[in-house]
Design a protein around this motif. Sequence first.
Motif, short mmCIF file in Angstrom:
data_model
loop_
_atom_site.label_atom_id
_atom_site.label_comp_id
_atom_site.label_asym_id
_atom_site.label_seq_id
_atom_site.Cartn_x
_atom_site.Cartn_y
_atom_site.Cartn_z
N VAL A 132 1.19 -1.32 -0.19
CA VAL A 132 0.17 -0.21 -0.01
C VAL A 132 0.72 0.93 0.14
O VAL A 132 0.43 2.54 -0.71
CB VAL A 132 -0.78 0.01 1.13
CG1 VAL A 132 -2.05 1.16 1.19
CG2 VAL A 132 -1.79 -1.20 0.87
N ARG A 133 2.23 1.09 0.51
CA ARG A 133 2.99 2.32 0.91
C ARG A 133 3.50 2.27 -0.18
O ARG A 133 3.74 3.84 -0.76
CB ARG A 133 3.78 2.21 2.00
CG ARG A 133 4.59 3.70 3.17
CD ARG A 133 5.28 3.51 3.90
NE ARG A 133 6.36 2.40 3.55
CZ ARG A 133 6.23 1.27 4.61
NH1 ARG A 133 5.32 1.34 5.89
NH2 ARG A 133 7.36 0.04 4.83
N GLY A 175 4.21 5.69 -5.31
CA GLY A 175 4.69 5.30 -6.49
C GLY A 175 3.84 6.74 -7.02
O GLY A 175 3.94 8.00 -8.58
N LEU A 176 2.21 6.69 -6.67
CA LEU A 176 0.92 7.79 -7.40
C LEU A 176 1.29 9.31 -7.08
O LEU A 176 1.15 10.11 -7.87
CB LEU A 176 -0.13 7.32 -6.44
CG LEU A 176 -0.94 6.56 -7.13
CD1 LEU A 176 -2.20 6.08 -6.06
CD2 LEU A 176 -1.65 5.95 -8.87
N SER A 177 2.22 9.92 -6.09
CA SER A 177 2.58 11.19 -5.60
C SER A 177 3.90 11.40 -6.41
O SER A 177 3.97 12.86 -6.86
CB SER A 177 2.80 11.49 -4.28
OG SER A 177 3.69 9.86 -3.81
N GLY A 178 4.63 10.72 -6.40
CA GLY A 178 6.07 10.49 -7.61
C GLY A 178 5.14 10.93 -8.91
O GLY A 178 5.59 12.17 -10.02
N VAL A 179 4.19 10.43 -9.31
CA VAL A 179 3.79 10.76 -10.72
C VAL A 179 2.82 11.98 -10.90
O VAL A 179 2.93 12.59 -11.71
CB VAL A 179 2.79 9.45 -11.10
CG1 VAL A 179 2.12 9.72 -12.43
CG2 VAL A 179 3.23 8.00 -11.56
N MET A 180 2.08 12.14 -9.80
CA MET A 180 1.12 13.53 -9.46
C MET A 180 2.57 14.77 -9.31
O MET A 180 2.07 15.66 -10.34
CB MET A 180 0.49 13.97 -7.97
CG MET A 180 -0.72 12.90 -7.94
SD MET A 180 -2.35 13.62 -9.14
CE MET A 180 -2.76 14.92 -8.88
N LEU A 181 3.72 14.45 -8.60
CA LEU A 181 4.74 15.79 -8.41
C LEU A 181 5.49 15.60 -10.16
O LEU A 181 5.09 16.89 -10.34
CB LEU A 181 5.96 15.29 -7.65
CG LEU A 181 5.34 15.67 -6.44
CD1 LEU A 181 6.38 15.30 -5.04
CD2 LEU A 181 4.97 16.83 -5.96
N ILE A 182 5.09 14.82 -11.19
CA ILE A 182 6.13 15.29 -12.34
C ILE A 182 4.98 15.08 -12.94
O ILE A 182 5.89 16.82 -13.53
CB ILE A 182 6.26 13.93 -12.75
CG1 ILE A 182 7.48 12.76 -11.63
CG2 ILE A 182 6.82 14.48 -14.07
CD1 ILE A 182 7.43 10.89 -12.14
N TRP A 183 3.85 15.53 -12.73
CA TRP A 183 2.41 15.92 -13.91
C TRP A 183 2.81 16.99 -13.77
O TRP A 183 2.62 17.82 -14.68
CB TRP A 183 1.09 15.16 -13.72
CG TRP A 183 0.09 15.61 -14.55
CD1 TRP A 183 -0.03 15.53 -15.88
CD2 TRP A 183 -0.63 16.56 -13.84
NE1 TRP A 183 -1.14 16.12 -16.02
CE2 TRP A 183 -1.87 17.11 -15.16
CE3 TRP A 183 -0.76 16.98 -12.35
CZ2 TRP A 183 -2.70 18.00 -14.61
CZ3 TRP A 183 -1.80 17.60 -12.28
CH2 TRP A 183 -2.47 18.51 -14.06
#
Length: 158
Positions: free
Chosen positions: A47-48, A53-61
């Motif tokens: 889960v962690r 991963g999701l927050s990383g993708v959000m930051l890049i976006w």
Amino acid sequence: MAQERPNRLAEWLMLVRKQMPVVHEHFATWLEAVREEPRLAWETSAVRYTAYGLSGVMLIWLATTLTGSLTPPPPPSARAAATTADFHVVCSDPHCGYHFVINRKFGFDDFPVKCPQCQRETGVSARRCNSASCGGRWIAPARTDQGLQCPVCGAKLE
Ligand SMILES: [Zn+2]
Ligand SMILES: [Zn+2]
């Protein structure tokens, strides 16, 4: 020998079927524990890492969206001006003397060009004559021993 492959598959399927209730049970107990203590979900590495991963993708976006909006795209006219330029041309025939503008690649110097008025290859690179009588008129400079000269008023060109 030919029977071995399907047998192996069947064995494997049997094994999975045998394991499935165990996996279900594990998941059910995990879900039960999470419901009692939500912090446990975060402590579960799967889960962690998904959250990371999701927050990383959000930051890049976000970063690409912000930099894209901060640097405005160049206007379409700017690109055209960088590769081509307007050239003033005057017909060197004194009976014609037609003044026109052509748009060619930057640094173009393939003169003479065709005059659209008299249809002859007499168009030369034009210069402005700033003498009192010409007053900035576009002329076809004449080459003399003293340098370039205005064929209309005879003034020396710089
Ligand atoms: Zn002409
Ligand atoms: Zn002149």
